[in-house]
Design an enzyme around this catalytic site. Sequence first.
Site, mmCIF file in Angstrom:
data_model
loop_
_atom_site.group_PDB
_atom_site.id
_atom_site.type_symbol
_atom_site.label_atom_id
_atom_site.label_comp_id
_atom_site.label_asym_id
_atom_site.label_seq_id
_atom_site.Cartn_x
_atom_site.Cartn_y
_atom_site.Cartn_z
ATOM 1 N N VAL A 276 -4.198 -3.735 1.130
ATOM 2 C CA VAL A 276 -4.329 -3.634 -0.212
ATOM 3 C C VAL A 276 -5.929 -3.003 -0.584
ATOM 4 C CG1 VAL A 276 -4.378 -4.970 -2.297
ATOM 5 C CG2 VAL A 276 -3.006 -5.746 -0.392
ATOM 6 N N GLY A 318 -4.056 -11.563 7.857
ATOM 7 C CA GLY A 318 -5.058 -12.304 7.468
ATOM 8 C C GLY A 318 -5.792 -11.542 6.459
ATOM 9 N N GLY A 319 -6.346 -12.297 5.413
ATOM 10 C CA GLY A 319 -6.747 -11.514 4.168
ATOM 11 C C GLY A 319 -5.856 -10.769 3.408
ATOM 12 N N ASP A 320 -6.090 -9.527 3.346
ATOM 13 C CA ASP A 320 -5.138 -8.630 2.467
ATOM 14 C C ASP A 320 -4.596 -7.823 3.349
ATOM 15 O OD1 ASP A 320 -7.453 -6.985 3.316
ATOM 16 O OD2 ASP A 320 -7.392 -5.989 1.290
ATOM 17 N N GLU A 321 -4.428 -8.160 4.634
ATOM 18 C CA GLU A 321 -3.559 -7.214 5.610
ATOM 19 C C GLU A 321 -2.481 -7.720 5.901
ATOM 20 O OE1 GLU A 321 -7.808 -5.472 7.718
ATOM 21 O OE2 GLU A 321 -6.597 -7.253 8.584
#
Length: 428
Positions: A276, A318-321
């Site tokens: 993102v 993880g995160g925005d991945e």
Amino acid sequence: MESLRRAVADPARLAAVASYRLAGHAGDADLDAVVGYMARALDAPIAVINLVGPDLQCFPAEIGVGAPFSEVPDELSFCAYVVATGEPLEVSDARAHPVFARNPAVAAGLIRSYLGVPLVDEDGFVLGSLGVFDDDVRTFVGADLDVLQIQVRLVRSVLSLRRQVLAHRWDARLLALQSRALEGVATGSALDEVLDLVAAGVRELAPDADASQRLALDDTVARLSTIATDADAWRRALTRTARQDPLTGLAHRGHLAVAGQEALSGRGGAVLFVDVDRFKEVNDRAGHAVGDQLLTRLAQRLEAGLVELPGAVVGRLGGDEFAAVLPGVTRDDAAAIGRRLVTELADEIEVGRRTVRVSVSIGLGVAGPATTFAEVLAEADAAMYGAKARGRGLLYAGAAGDELPLPRAADDGVPALTSSDAPGAGAR
């Protein structure tokens, strides 16, 4: 006659008879000894222990009959009368009797006289009778009746013990069924296997069960089925929890690595690495709650966008991945899917008083049949950085170069996050 038939066919009495599990010769030495003693003590050619059912006389032990049972209508049966009245019965000359003269054995000249007493069990049910038959006219004496009355007590004790032993054996078999089923649940056997085991146990136990045991069996089956079903649901939920990302419900990184490798092994395919654009700025400006909502929404769209692709695996790294594994897909088809997702994953969120368009950058990696998931993921990760370097909001396929820019603010009037919008410009 009607009251006689009702007495013989009384359901409670028949259930009591059935509880002894006797449908013919019992082969019990004690019962055989009883009829042997009766025949000798009363000097009678025929002596029987008779359990009476409708139009049926069952002989757990007998001398002189030579058969395990006989079928005589209740209204012509000596023993049925003993059951109906609950009293001893003496017939000195059956051929002259207004009823028993029509008994088949009497008409054939095999039986002429009879003496019988009720066989009452420990629960008070008249199961049948103990009796002797003679082929000649005979008047029995009080001592003859006493012999039969004494033997009734012995027969009652033997039958009671037999029923207890049978009940214990049945209970042990039921307990064994429970143990096998619970062991299957505890060791993680499939739900269908456990339920099949229970069903097989029911088929084995049901034919030997009396009324109370059938209730116990039904209760046990219900409890085992509930335990097995609940355990299976709990196991499935635990498996989902162990494999899923808690926020999006997609496969988490660890499970994605395993499932991705399985999907690509032997057939190759492609991996899309989805990031993102400027997600940190969304979190900083709108808050983590809004950021989580955005990630959840994008995850749902990503999964829905690949629902028709057989074997596709979608997960959150993880995160925005995110990553999407496309097994057996060519580079061109994967690129077409990636371009479509760039458009479908575009979103809008409210940041303060502004509506902001959110885009994604997608990197494409291609795997051959022998390529590992880690290798193709690394290739797709590098390609994703290439997409960001080329302006974000597009697909990039590495050295081969395959880009699809996303329409900008000038095209749709919706402002996009730019490097001047917030500190941290240049972040992924």
